[in-house]
Motif scaffolding. Structure first.
Motif, PDB file in Angstrom:
ATOM      1  N   ARG A 344      49.945  14.985  54.957  1.00 24.41           N
ATOM      2  CA  ARG A 344      50.302  15.613  56.234  1.00 24.41           C
ATOM      3  C   ARG A 344      49.263  15.239  57.285  1.00 24.41           C
ATOM      4  O   ARG A 344      48.059  15.299  57.021  1.00 24.41           O
ATOM      5  N   ASP A 347      46.848  19.256  60.876  1.00 25.26           N
ATOM      6  CA  ASP A 347      47.459  20.489  61.391  1.00 25.26           C
ATOM      7  C   ASP A 347      46.342  21.313  62.024  1.00 25.26           C
ATOM      8  O   ASP A 347      46.027  22.405  61.570  1.00 25.26           O
ATOM      9  N   ARG A 370      48.921  23.250  68.579  1.00 23.77           N
ATOM     10  CA  ARG A 370      48.497  23.045  67.184  1.00 23.77           C
ATOM     11  C   ARG A 370      49.425  22.015  66.549  1.00 23.77           C
ATOM     12  O   ARG A 370      50.503  21.717  67.065  1.00 23.77           O
ATOM     13  N   GLU A 432      58.737  24.238  60.061  1.00 20.08           N
ATOM     14  CA  GLU A 432      57.942  25.471  60.123  1.00 20.08           C
ATOM     15  C   GLU A 432      58.345  26.327  61.315  1.00 20.08           C
ATOM     16  O   GLU A 432      57.974  27.489  61.411  1.00 20.08           O
ATOM     17  N   ASP A 456      54.419  29.283  57.690  1.00 20.90           N
ATOM     18  CA  ASP A 456      54.614  29.348  59.138  1.00 20.90           C
ATOM     19  C   ASP A 456      56.053  29.680  59.500  1.00 20.90           C
ATOM     20  O   ASP A 456      56.300  30.375  60.489  1.00 20.90           O
ATOM     21  N   ARG A 466      50.782  35.598  60.293  1.00 20.15           N
ATOM     22  CA  ARG A 466      50.655  35.449  58.845  1.00 20.15           C
ATOM     23  C   ARG A 466      49.316  35.958  58.319  1.00 20.15           C
ATOM     24  O   ARG A 466      49.148  36.160  57.118  1.00 20.15           O
TER      25      ARG A 466
HETATM   26 MG    MG Z   1      52.028  25.517  58.263  1.00 19.01          MG
END
Ligand code: MG
Ligand code: PEP
Length: 571
Positions: A344, A347, A370, A432, A456, A466
């Motif tokens: 990924r 993030d 983000r 997400e 998310d 969260r």
């Molecule tokens: Mg996430």
């Protein structure tokens, strides 16, 4: 050993208000335990100690006092190492060596020679090295706890105080701490310390290493753990990464018994992922660096479903070079040579800010710049990362898949897909944001796969932070609204003939993993500690049972009802 610090409490106002609270952390070793909390003893606060300058003619004696205290602490650690075995012995010897390391010790001695009392000199020298290790990041940052532990032991020795450390419990207990030093955890008796939970620490910290060796459930980075006092009864779930404070006793004991039965069965599961009647579902693992990937290789996971690259750079001040990044990514690809690895892109932002990402000041960073949104302000960051990922693929001969976090629109997916392809990479995106789930078919026109981040997706679907313990019921991935969005995404994948995985914590819950399979998800990626439990549960149910459970949860009205409905079909 600080036994007097073990305060048994039956109730207190703060404990009463915490009752039933579920705290979340990073699961490291699977298993469920229910027992009272113990906490390690701490050095008393010495900040009020008068700071006196040591007269010239006494400095040599003060320096000798410091060296003698260090020798005593190191000798004590070596003595314990001689009586321990395996990793525990190695860890204790390594701590003893660090205690006598010339690097920090010469800084401390220099300060004494300049007139600082030994205690102050040690505090300052260790603070300097802690700062340096923290900046280096990764494995070095995890040695910070070892340094602080050495500092406290040497200061206790200089002050004639009892050595700080873990109390010896007289009944099976759960050890909770800010972080645990190797000297605390090495040599623990797993019949008396039955689980570990820490506020800090990473999956490769000594706490984690020792917990794996002892085979006791372990969770690190537990948000809010500091508020749980010694003596409180807690239920630790090392698979889900949760600590429940003062739960209902009968339910907690039933969960422990159920987990023991499941663990006995799971220990035999060796993959590959499939239902009992042969419907294949890849069971993959989530990792955050090469060390975690090598450790995860010990599980039957069929590849890496999520490599969280931003976690490699949390303590890095400047953007790592393409070559530095290439090396890090290659480690993970090498560990899973010949297997699928999904990397990924950064993030960064919200709860994972990176110093070099140039985050703007935001009132609400979870809804701010983000994930992929960083690339709009700083396109070079994404380009360099894709270049490094492609180079790592070429170097290792293991071509990675690459995915972007926080995609909200088809245009973003198209832009990312085009860029990734220009580096010869197989592109996908994370689902997400509810908008992306609703229009998953449009997104799939531009990329080759989807991966659903249920952590998310739950946060944004339910408009509930969260990180909030108060809102944990809302961010539960069993929420029917969240599962409805998963169903829509999986349906879009099936229509396009492209894979749709889940890599959020939902995939680590064996029962929910079966439901996700029934919803049409093609791979499940979870923490290493959860892999066998998920695979084993899947192998015990049929494809039809999974689909029936999926159907059942979609018509429920709460997370609780959804779980119960699935249990009815799958157990
Ligand atoms: Mg996430
Ligand atoms: C998720 O959101 O589910 C996910 C896997 O990403 P992260 O937990 O790293 O935000």
């Amino acid at each position: 050993m600080g036994f007097c610090n073990l305060v048994h409490m039956t109730s207190s106002p703060s404990l009463t208000s915490l009752a039933g609270t579920v705290l979340h952390g990073v699961p490291v070793v699977a298993g469920v335990q229910y027992a009272p909390v113990i906490r390690p003893g701490k050095l008393p606060d010495l900040s009020d100690d008068p700071v006196v300058e040591i007269p010239d003619d006494q400095r040599e004696a003060e320096r000798e006092r410091l060296v003698a205290a260090v020798e005593t602490v190191a000798a004590r650690l070596r003595e314990r190492a001689a009586h321990a075995t395996g990793n525990a012995s190695e860890v204790l010897n390594a701590t003893a060596a660090l205690a006598q390391d010339r690097g920090w010790l010469s800084v401390a001695e220099k300060r004494v020679n300049e007139g600082a009392p030994a205690v102050r000199a040690i505090e300052a020298a260790i603070a300097q090295f802690v700062d340096m290790f923290t900046k280096l990041g990764g494995l070095m940052a995890e040695r910070v706890t070892d340094l602080r532990d050495i500092r406290d032991r040497v200061i206790a020795e200089l002050k004639g105080l009892p050595e700080p450390g873990v109390p010896l419990p007289d009944e099976p207990s759960i050890l909770c701490a800010e972080d645990l030093a190797p000297a605390d955890t090495a040599g623990l008796d797993p019949t008396l310390v039955v689980a570990l939970a820490t506020t800090f620490g990473g999956p490769t910290s000594h706490t984690a290493i020792i917990a794996r060796q002892l085979g006791i459930p372990c969770i690190v980075a537990v948000d809010g753990l500091d508020d749980v006092p010694a003596g409180a009864m807690v239920l630790v779930d090392g698979t889900l990464g949760t600590v429940t404070v003062s739960p209902d006793e009968a339910t907690a004991r039933e969960e422990v018994a159920g987990a023991q039965r499941a663990a006995e069965e799971a220990a035999h599961w060796a993959g590959p992922g499939a239902t009992s009647d042969g419907h294949a579902v890849s069971v993959l693992v989530n990792v955050q660096d090469g060390a975690a990937a090598r450790a995860a290789r010990e599980t039957p996971a069929d590849g890496v479903g999520l490599f969280r690259t931003e976690l490699c750079f949390l303590n890095t001040d400047t953007e790592p070079t393409v070559e530095e990044q290439t090396e890090i990514y290659a480690e993970v690809l090498e560990a899973f040579a010949g297997k699928k690895v999904v990397i990924r892109t950064l993030d960064a932002g919200s709860d994972k800010p990176l110093k070099f990402a140039g985050h703007p000041d935001e009132a609400n960073p979870a809804l701010g710049v983000r994930g992929i949104r960083i690339a709009t302000r700083n396109p070079g960051l994404l380009e360099h990362q894709l270049e490094a990922i492609a180079a790592a693929g070429e170097r290792t001969g293991n071509p990675p898949w690459v995915m972007a976090p926080m995609i909200a629109t088809a245009e973003e997916a198209e832009s990312f897909g085009t860029k990734a392809r220009s580096y010869g990479l197989t592109p996908g995106v994370m689902i997400e944001v509810p908008a992306a789930a609703l229009l998953a078919d449009g997104i799939l026109a531009h990329v080759d796969f989807l991966s659903i981040g249920t952590n998310d997706l739950a946060q944004y679907t339910m408009a509930a932070d969260r990180m909030s313990a108060d809102l944990a019921t809302l961010t539960d991935p069993w929420q029917p609204a969240v599962l409805t969005l998963v169903a829509m995404t999986a349906k879009a994948g099936a229509a396009a003939g492209k894979p749709v995985g889940v890599c959020g914590e939902a995939a680590a819950d064996p029962l929910l993993a079966c439901v996700l399979t029934g919803l049409g998800v093609t791979s499940l990626s979870a923490a290493a500690a959860a892999v066998q439990g998920v695979g084993a549960k899947l192998s015990q149910v049929t494809w039809q049972q999974c689909r029936d459970a999926a159907q059942a949860v979609l018509s429920t009205r709460s997370a609780l009802d959804a779980r119960a409905a699935a249990q009815g079909v799958l157990s």
